[in-house]
Design a protein around this motif. Sequence first.
Motif, PDB file in Angstrom:
ATOM      1  N   ALA A  44       0.811  -1.221   0.000  1.00 56.12           N
ATOM      2  CA  ALA A  44       0.000   0.000   0.000  1.00 56.12           C
ATOM      3  C   ALA A  44       0.844   1.271   0.000  1.00 56.12           C
ATOM      4  CB  ALA A  44      -0.939   0.003   1.200  1.00 56.12           C
ATOM      5  N   GLY A  45       2.157   1.151   0.128  1.00 61.49           N
ATOM      6  CA  GLY A  45       3.007   2.331   0.101  1.00 61.49           C
ATOM      7  C   GLY A  45       3.025   2.950  -1.285  1.00 61.49           C
ATOM      8  N   GLY A  46       3.220   4.260  -1.360  1.00 60.10           N
ATOM      9  CA  GLY A  46       3.299   4.929  -2.658  1.00 60.10           C
ATOM     10  C   GLY A  46       2.593   6.263  -2.662  1.00 60.10           C
ATOM     11  N   VAL A  47       2.244   6.732  -3.846  1.00 58.78           N
ATOM     12  CA  VAL A  47       1.656   8.059  -4.047  1.00 58.78           C
ATOM     13  C   VAL A  47       0.149   7.934  -4.290  1.00 58.78           C
ATOM     14  CG1 VAL A  47       1.706  10.157  -5.452  1.00 58.78           C
ATOM     15  CG2 VAL A  47       3.833   8.899  -5.015  1.00 58.78           C
ATOM     16  N   TYR A  48      -0.607   8.716  -3.535  1.00 55.68           N
ATOM     17  CA  TYR A  48      -2.060   8.738  -3.635  1.00 55.68           C
ATOM     18  C   TYR A  48      -2.531  10.154  -3.933  1.00 55.68           C
ATOM     19  CZ  TYR A  48      -2.078   4.122  -1.523  1.00 55.68           C
ATOM     20  OH  TYR A  48      -1.883   2.790  -1.276  1.00 55.68           O
ATOM     21  N   VAL A  49      -3.567  10.255  -4.772  1.00 51.24           N
ATOM     22  CA  VAL A  49      -4.138  11.559  -5.096  1.00 51.24           C
ATOM     23  C   VAL A  49      -5.641  11.468  -4.880  1.00 51.24           C
ATOM     24  CG1 VAL A  49      -4.310  13.399  -6.807  1.00 51.24           C
ATOM     25  CG2 VAL A  49      -2.350  11.825  -6.881  1.00 51.24           C
ATOM     26  N   SER A  50      -6.178  12.431  -4.138  1.00 51.31           N
ATOM     27  CA  SER A  50      -7.613  12.463  -3.874  1.00 51.31           C
ATOM     28  C   SER A  50      -8.118  13.895  -4.030  1.00 51.31           C
ATOM     29  CB  SER A  50      -7.914  11.938  -2.465  1.00 51.31           C
ATOM     30  OG  SER A  50      -7.258  12.718  -1.493  1.00 51.31           O
ATOM     31  N   TRP A  51      -9.413  14.050  -3.931  1.00 50.19           N
ATOM     32  CA  TRP A  51     -10.039  15.363  -4.040  1.00 50.19           C
ATOM     33  C   TRP A  51     -10.630  15.744  -2.699  1.00 50.19           C
ATOM     34  CZ3 TRP A  51      -9.668  19.344  -7.011  1.00 50.19           C
ATOM     35  CH2 TRP A  51     -10.562  20.384  -6.854  1.00 50.19           C
ATOM     36  N   ARG A  52     -10.374  16.967  -2.267  1.00 49.87           N
ATOM     37  CA  ARG A  52     -10.944  17.479  -1.032  1.00 49.87           C
ATOM     38  C   ARG A  52     -11.737  18.734  -1.373  1.00 49.87           C
ATOM     39  NH1 ARG A  52      -6.613  17.804   2.897  1.00 49.87           N
ATOM     40  NH2 ARG A  52      -7.096  15.642   3.288  1.00 49.87           N
ATOM     41  N   PRO A  53     -13.076  18.679  -1.267  1.00 49.02           N
ATOM     42  CA  PRO A  53     -13.881  19.870  -1.545  1.00 49.02           C
ATOM     43  C   PRO A  53     -13.705  20.918  -0.447  1.00 49.02           C
ATOM     44  CG  PRO A  53     -15.291  18.089  -0.804  1.00 49.02           C
ATOM     45  CD  PRO A  53     -13.897  17.532  -0.906  1.00 49.02           C
ATOM     46  N   ALA A  54     -14.226  22.074  -0.672  1.00 48.33           N
ATOM     47  CA  ALA A  54     -14.123  23.173   0.286  1.00 48.33           C
ATOM     48  C   ALA A  54     -14.725  22.774   1.633  1.00 48.33           C
ATOM     49  CB  ALA A  54     -14.829  24.410  -0.255  1.00 48.33           C
ATOM     50  N   PRO A  55     -14.179  23.338   2.718  1.00 49.07           N
ATOM     51  CA  PRO A  55     -14.674  22.995   4.059  1.00 49.07           C
ATOM     52  C   PRO A  55     -16.184  23.164   4.220  1.00 49.07           C
ATOM     53  CG  PRO A  55     -12.624  24.206   4.253  1.00 49.07           C
ATOM     54  CD  PRO A  55     -13.015  24.235   2.788  1.00 49.07           C
ATOM     55  N   VAL A  56     -16.777  24.147   3.589  1.00 53.73           N
ATOM     56  CA  VAL A  56     -18.216  24.372   3.747  1.00 53.73           C
ATOM     57  C   VAL A  56     -19.013  23.152   3.287  1.00 53.73           C
ATOM     58  CG1 VAL A  56     -18.500  25.573   1.516  1.00 53.73           C
ATOM     59  CG2 VAL A  56     -20.093  26.015   3.378  1.00 53.73           C
ATOM     60  N   LEU A  57     -18.602  22.537   2.182  1.00 56.08           N
ATOM     61  CA  LEU A  57     -19.296  21.354   1.688  1.00 56.08           C
ATOM     62  C   LEU A  57     -18.962  20.129   2.544  1.00 56.08           C
ATOM     63  CD1 LEU A  57     -21.177  20.057  -0.324  1.00 56.08           C
ATOM     64  CD2 LEU A  57     -19.246  19.817  -1.894  1.00 56.08           C
ATOM     65  N   ARG A  58     -17.716  20.006   2.965  1.00 51.69           N
ATOM     66  CA  ARG A  58     -17.327  18.865   3.814  1.00 51.69           C
ATOM     67  C   ARG A  58     -18.091  18.876   5.132  1.00 51.69           C
ATOM     68  NH1 ARG A  58     -11.880  20.342   2.692  1.00 51.69           N
ATOM     69  NH2 ARG A  58     -11.505  20.672   4.893  1.00 51.69           N
ATOM     70  N   VAL A  59     -18.199  20.052   5.747  1.00 52.85           N
ATOM     71  CA  VAL A  59     -18.897  20.165   7.034  1.00 52.85           C
ATOM     72  C   VAL A  59     -20.380  19.848   6.862  1.00 52.85           C
ATOM     73  CG1 VAL A  59     -19.622  21.796   8.826  1.00 52.85           C
ATOM     74  CG2 VAL A  59     -17.228  21.733   8.079  1.00 52.85           C
ATOM     75  N   ALA A  60     -20.993  20.382   5.811  1.00 53.19           N
ATOM     76  CA  ALA A  60     -22.415  20.125   5.576  1.00 53.19           C
ATOM     77  C   ALA A  60     -22.662  18.628   5.372  1.00 53.19           C
ATOM     78  CB  ALA A  60     -22.899  20.916   4.361  1.00 53.19           C
ATOM     79  N   ALA A  61     -21.812  17.979   4.583  1.00 60.71           N
ATOM     80  CA  ALA A  61     -21.971  16.545   4.337  1.00 60.71           C
ATOM     81  C   ALA A  61     -21.728  15.740   5.611  1.00 60.71           C
ATOM     82  CB  ALA A  61     -21.022  16.100   3.229  1.00 60.71           C
TER      83      ALA A  61
END
Length: 170
Positions: A62-79
Amino acid sequence: MDDQEFAGDRQADAETLRRWEAWASEARTQLAAAGLPVEPHGLDPAVGAGAVVEVDPGADEAGGVYVSWRPAPVLRVAAMRRAMEQRSDDPVLGHMNAIDKAMTEAIRAVLTAGGFEIGDSPNDFAEGTVYVIGPPRRRLLESLGLDAPCCGGAPDMGRGSVPVGGPGPG
């Protein structure tokens, strides 16, 4: 915890970590050049948003490079609130899911177009993230004819002794 230990597991060797960091740096460069916001490495996630490029330093598969998407805090908090309230049918959660899916596909497309080898995450805790299997043959700035000194330079992305089956140490 000594230098070769990480969360109870062995850490990849220094050469492998250097290579993964170079790949992560190039991934950030390519995503930013495409116009996607890229969360600065080390920024507190509470205030960050955009493509997140991280290196898992583990010496396992599982070691290596990972890329993900993080939306703005306002959307993360609401979800997060909707999820904690167990409101699984709330439109905010559907919206968040659609955004995550669309941005993950955009990240895959940008990195693939840039020559990266991309695969599915081998990490059960990072399901749905983009996993970098190998780097492009040339750095983006080099392929654009921009020399490294004018652009801050980047470490060599050589594959070194990467086993054919994946990026982890042999």
